[in-house]
Enzyme design. Sequence first.
Site, short mmCIF file in Angstrom:
data_model
loop_
_atom_site.label_atom_id
_atom_site.label_comp_id
_atom_site.label_asym_id
_atom_site.label_seq_id
_atom_site.Cartn_x
_atom_site.Cartn_y
_atom_site.Cartn_z
N CYS A 118 -2.02 15.75 2.78
CA CYS A 118 -1.78 14.65 1.84
C CYS A 118 -2.57 13.39 2.16
CB CYS A 118 -0.29 14.31 1.80
SG CYS A 118 0.74 15.64 1.15
N HIS A 261 1.48 6.83 0.03
CA HIS A 261 1.43 8.18 -0.51
C HIS A 261 2.73 8.41 -1.27
CE1 HIS A 261 1.48 12.43 -0.95
NE2 HIS A 261 2.32 12.65 0.05
N ASN A 291 4.54 13.92 -6.95
CA ASN A 291 3.71 13.96 -5.74
C ASN A 291 2.49 14.83 -6.04
OD1 ASN A 291 2.51 14.61 -3.27
ND2 ASN A 291 4.44 14.78 -2.18
#
Length: 334
Positions: A118, A261, A291
């Site tokens: 990520c 994030h 996400n």
Amino acid sequence: MTNHRRSIRICGTGVAVPEQVLTSDEIDRRFGLPAGTVFKRYGVRARHRTVHENSATLAVQACEAALANAGLGWSDIDCLVSASATMDQALPYNAAMILAALGGHAKRIAAFDVGASCLSFLVGLDTLSYLVESGRYRNVMIVSADIATFSLDWSTLGESAIFGDGAAAAVIRKSAPGEASSILASRIETYPEGAEYCHIKAGGSRYHPRRLSSSIDPLSLFHMDGPRLFKAASRELPRFVKGLLDSAELTLDQLRLVVPHQASRLAIDHLAKRLRIEASRTVDILADYGNQVAASLPSALHHAIAGGRMQRGDPIMLIGSGAGLTIGGMVMVY
């Protein structure tokens, strides 16, 4: 840990998403839940879901939007970096697939991947900033494009309610004399004890179909030990952020925005609470995009810029965690 200030400017950003939108109301109906259950539980109202697109085509769309935003063309780019968490296919690597998807616009330039789950975009930006400042490359395109849809277990809630697909890109160059844009400090730490907290085991040689006596399908799905991952990241976060800000010689109060994030509703809320950052200084696009794996952080950055939430000269912080377990952050002047 030595931190070197770099005169780097993000001169354009862009995003792209698949055409289909999957709402949480649709997921409620699929699982026979009262309307509003998934949104209330997970904080995601809608996410984009891939049907016919692939990550290379999404990446090209995001890159072209970033080029338009920067007032540049492909002829100005001398390095293309794919900073994604997922692979389009095993070989060749993602950047080569993106370059091939350009068709007639493609030219012979450096193209390679930087991967850190990520945090791939942040790690790519950090790594390439040194090469740009040194003069090795002039205009670098960094793009994150991830498709989570096909790795999710849609028979259960949980991860399937949180993730979405998408791509985000940024063009970076060396700041010109008189431009304040710069990277003040960056920090990346990986905690190997968390390597099993978040994984997709298939896709490599360790669990190759020819080595297995049973179906590879279960190994092709995303698995996350959410509580252990959250606990480990939460434990390290305050110390990590303090070290990052000390290196940048700034305090949290001096930051215009924090761009995290977009991991989950719990993660974003906990970050704001733990660091005592008010909502007005936190970028939060989770409800409308979910996400998007590595594309989440640059997507949030793009929407903050496009929405006028930061101006040139504003100090900001990029921060997040990902599979590894890795925590990364960067303080920069936009």
